[in-house]
Motif scaffolding. Structure first.
Motif, short mmCIF file in Angstrom:
data_model
loop_
_atom_site.label_atom_id
_atom_site.label_comp_id
_atom_site.label_asym_id
_atom_site.label_seq_id
_atom_site.Cartn_x
_atom_site.Cartn_y
_atom_site.Cartn_z
N GLN A 130 0.85 -1.18 0.00
CA GLN A 130 0.00 0.00 0.00
C GLN A 130 0.88 1.23 0.00
O GLN A 130 1.78 1.36 0.83
N VAL A 131 0.62 2.11 -0.94
CA VAL A 131 1.39 3.34 -1.07
C VAL A 131 0.41 4.48 -1.26
O VAL A 131 -0.51 4.39 -2.08
N ALA A 132 0.56 5.55 -0.50
CA ALA A 132 -0.31 6.72 -0.63
C ALA A 132 0.44 7.84 -1.34
O ALA A 132 1.58 8.14 -1.00
N ASP A 133 -0.20 8.42 -2.31
CA ASP A 133 0.36 9.55 -3.04
C ASP A 133 -0.39 10.80 -2.59
O ASP A 133 -1.57 10.96 -2.90
N LEU A 134 0.28 11.68 -1.87
CA LEU A 134 -0.36 12.87 -1.35
C LEU A 134 -0.07 14.10 -2.19
O LEU A 134 -0.37 15.21 -1.80
N GLY A 135 0.54 13.89 -3.32
CA GLY A 135 0.88 15.01 -4.19
C GLY A 135 -0.06 15.12 -5.35
O GLY A 135 -1.24 14.80 -5.27
N CYS A 136 0.47 15.56 -6.46
CA CYS A 136 -0.33 15.67 -7.67
C CYS A 136 0.50 15.13 -8.82
O CYS A 136 1.68 14.87 -8.69
N GLY A 137 -0.11 14.96 -9.93
CA GLY A 137 0.60 14.44 -11.09
C GLY A 137 0.03 13.11 -11.53
O GLY A 137 -1.15 12.81 -11.30
N THR A 138 0.85 12.30 -12.13
CA THR A 138 0.40 11.07 -12.76
C THR A 138 0.38 9.88 -11.81
O THR A 138 -0.19 8.85 -12.15
N GLY A 139 1.05 9.96 -10.69
CA GLY A 139 1.10 8.83 -9.76
C GLY A 139 2.17 7.81 -10.12
O GLY A 139 2.19 6.72 -9.56
N GLU A 140 3.05 8.13 -11.03
CA GLU A 140 4.08 7.19 -11.47
C GLU A 140 5.09 6.87 -10.37
O GLU A 140 5.57 5.74 -10.28
N GLN A 141 5.43 7.84 -9.54
CA GLN A 141 6.43 7.60 -8.50
C GLN A 141 5.93 6.62 -7.44
O GLN A 141 6.65 5.67 -7.11
N PRO A 142 4.74 6.79 -6.88
CA PRO A 142 4.29 5.79 -5.92
C PRO A 142 4.04 4.42 -6.56
O PRO A 142 4.23 3.40 -5.92
N LEU A 143 3.68 4.41 -7.84
CA LEU A 143 3.51 3.14 -8.53
C LEU A 143 4.83 2.40 -8.60
O LEU A 143 4.89 1.18 -8.37
N SER A 144 5.91 3.10 -8.88
CA SER A 144 7.22 2.45 -8.96
C SER A 144 7.64 1.90 -7.59
O SER A 144 8.26 0.85 -7.50
N LEU A 145 7.26 2.58 -6.52
CA LEU A 145 7.56 2.09 -5.16
C LEU A 145 6.72 0.83 -4.88
O LEU A 145 7.23 -0.16 -4.36
N ALA A 146 5.46 0.85 -5.25
CA ALA A 146 4.59 -0.30 -5.00
C ALA A 146 5.02 -1.52 -5.82
O ALA A 146 4.76 -2.65 -5.40
N GLN A 147 5.70 -1.31 -6.93
CA GLN A 147 6.10 -2.41 -7.79
C GLN A 147 7.47 -2.95 -7.45
O GLN A 147 7.93 -3.90 -8.10
N ARG A 148 8.11 -2.41 -6.46
CA ARG A 148 9.42 -2.92 -6.06
C ARG A 148 9.29 -4.35 -5.57
O ARG A 148 8.30 -4.69 -4.92
N PRO A 149 10.28 -5.19 -5.86
CA PRO A 149 10.22 -6.60 -5.39
C PRO A 149 10.30 -6.71 -3.89
O PRO A 149 10.76 -5.89 -3.21
#
Length: 52
Positions: free
Chosen positions: A33-52
């Motif tokens: 579970q990763v929360a994105d509290l900013g704005c934009g596309t959400g690519e950064q939290p997605l990359s964190l959530a996809q880490r092995p």
């Protein structure tokens, strides 16, 4: 001014670098579970959530 995704992605590398730097400091865990509290596309939290 209207939303222009091409313009937004033009500076993608500069905008993503701080997120990558911060992620490098985090322990290698399976983040389910990763929360994105900013704005934009959400690519950064997605990359964190996809880490092995």
């Amino acid at each position: 001014m209207t939303w222009n995704p091409q313009q937004y992605h033009k500076f993608r590398a500069a905008r993503e670098q701080p997120a990558h730097d911060l992620q490098a400091l985090l322990p290698e865990l399976a983040y389910r579970q990763v929360a994105d509290l900013g704005c934009g596309t959400g690519e950064q939290p997605l990359s964190l959530a996809q880490r092995p």
